[in-house]
Design an enzyme around this catalytic site. Structure first.
Site, PDB file in Angstrom:
ATOM      1  N   THR A  31       0.830  -1.206   0.000  1.00  0.00           N
ATOM      2  CA  THR A  31       0.000   0.000   0.000  1.00  0.00           C
ATOM      3  C   THR A  31       0.862   1.253   0.000  1.00  0.00           C
ATOM      4  O   THR A  31       0.609   2.198  -0.749  1.00  0.00           O
ATOM      5  CB  THR A  31      -0.946   0.011   1.212  1.00  0.00           C
ATOM      6  OG1 THR A  31      -1.630  -1.237   1.286  1.00  0.00           O
ATOM      7  CG2 THR A  31      -1.982   1.127   1.083  1.00  0.00           C
ATOM      8  N   GLY A  98       4.616  -7.075   8.342  1.00  0.00           N
ATOM      9  CA  GLY A  98       4.530  -8.122   7.334  1.00  0.00           C
ATOM     10  C   GLY A  98       5.595  -7.983   6.254  1.00  0.00           C
ATOM     11  O   GLY A  98       6.036  -8.961   5.667  1.00  0.00           O
ATOM     12  N   GLU A 105      10.063   1.354  10.731  1.00  0.00           N
ATOM     13  CA  GLU A 105       8.739   1.991  10.646  1.00  0.00           C
ATOM     14  C   GLU A 105       8.356   2.617  11.975  1.00  0.00           C
ATOM     15  O   GLU A 105       7.822   3.733  12.019  1.00  0.00           O
ATOM     16  CB  GLU A 105       7.697   0.956  10.227  1.00  0.00           C
ATOM     17  CG  GLU A 105       7.796   0.546   8.766  1.00  0.00           C
ATOM     18  CD  GLU A 105       6.861  -0.591   8.404  1.00  0.00           C
ATOM     19  OE1 GLU A 105       6.473  -0.679   7.228  1.00  0.00           O
ATOM     20  OE2 GLU A 105       6.516  -1.401   9.293  1.00  0.00           O
ATOM     21  N   LYS A 123      -7.968  -4.961   5.848  1.00  0.00           N
ATOM     22  CA  LYS A 123      -7.039  -4.837   6.972  1.00  0.00           C
ATOM     23  C   LYS A 123      -7.732  -4.373   8.252  1.00  0.00           C
ATOM     24  O   LYS A 123      -7.119  -4.393   9.324  1.00  0.00           O
ATOM     25  CB  LYS A 123      -5.918  -3.857   6.613  1.00  0.00           C
ATOM     26  CG  LYS A 123      -5.174  -4.207   5.341  1.00  0.00           C
ATOM     27  CD  LYS A 123      -4.501  -5.568   5.423  1.00  0.00           C
ATOM     28  CE  LYS A 123      -3.870  -5.985   4.108  1.00  0.00           C
ATOM     29  NZ  LYS A 123      -2.810  -5.099   3.651  1.00  0.00           N
TER      30      LYS A 123
END
Length: 239
Positions: A31, A98, A105, A123
């Protein structure tokens, strides 16, 4: 439309939050890759931003698109990070990792004034845990660390298979040189309790539980694009 189309819709909506002069954190995953693509087109048209990528994969993609990059050492405070998630609940608690970039992050998210999550509707969950929770660990003594992770997780009410993530028949190694445990707990009743328990395990670098970090989620699906904002006041009342 399919899931990939929805991801791109969410990314396009999030891009509306980006203004000239911003210092941006760029997420990792399928995404976030859409966001980077769309941002590259904006930069080519003259948008002035500087970005910190959360993984080597994102860095390479951004470089190919001509997006100006910096580091957290050079730019330690960011205005906004836009990233994906593997799961998000109604309180905007997340499972991430994942794609194997959870440590970077989380560091980038914590350095940002705002963290906005983009995702397709699949999600969004009522309860975290169907997606195996990634836990990043150091390689030294990883089997002993795995046993402790299982024991501490069980005390926090979570049980299930815990495996070292593999790639091409070998343990997957993160950009930071660590391993990832994928913890198939199925249900995480108390994410905060589990998160605190995992922090006590020597050898655990970071977990994929992102709690109290996301300010907004932009979720796209057959019904359109939905914006969900965190209710900070409710959390303050609980405290």
């Amino acid at each position: 439309m399919n899931a990939d189309d929805f991801k791109r819709q969410a990314a396009a909506k999030a891009l509306e939050l980006v203004t000239p002069g911003m210092r941006l954190g760029l997420g990792t995953g399928s995404t976030a890759a859409h966001l980077v693509d769309l941002l590259g087109a904006k930069v080519k048209s003259g948008l002035d931003v500087v970005c910190v990528p959360t993984s080597e994969a994102t860095r390479l993609q951004a470089e190919r698109l001509g997006i100006p990059l910096t580091t957290l050492d050079e730019t330690p405070e960011l205005d906004l990070t836009i990233d994906g998630a593997d799961e998000l609940d109604n309180e905007l608690r997340l499972i991430k990792g994942g794609g194997g970039a959870l440590l970077r992050e989380k560091i980038v998210a914590a350095a940002s004034d705002r963290l906005v999550i983009i995702a397709d509707v699949s999600k969004r969950v009522r309860q975290l845990g169907a997606f195996p929770l990634p836990v990043e660990i150091v390689r030294f003594g990883h089997l002993a660390t795995t046993r402790l992770v299982a024991a501490y997780a069980e005390e926090a009410g979570c049980t299930g298979d815990i495996t070292v993530r593999q790639r091409d028949g070998q343990p997957f190694v993160t950009d930071g040189g660590n391993y990832i445990l994928d913890c198939a707990f199925g249900r995480i009743e108390e994410p905060e309790i589990l998160d605190e328990a995992l922090k006590l395990v020597p050898g655990v670098v970071e977990s994929g539980l992102f709690l109290g970090l996301a300010e907004m989620a932009i979720v796209a699906g057959p019904g359109g694009v939905l914006t969900i904002e965190a209710d900070w006041s409710a959390r303050d009342d609980d405290e």
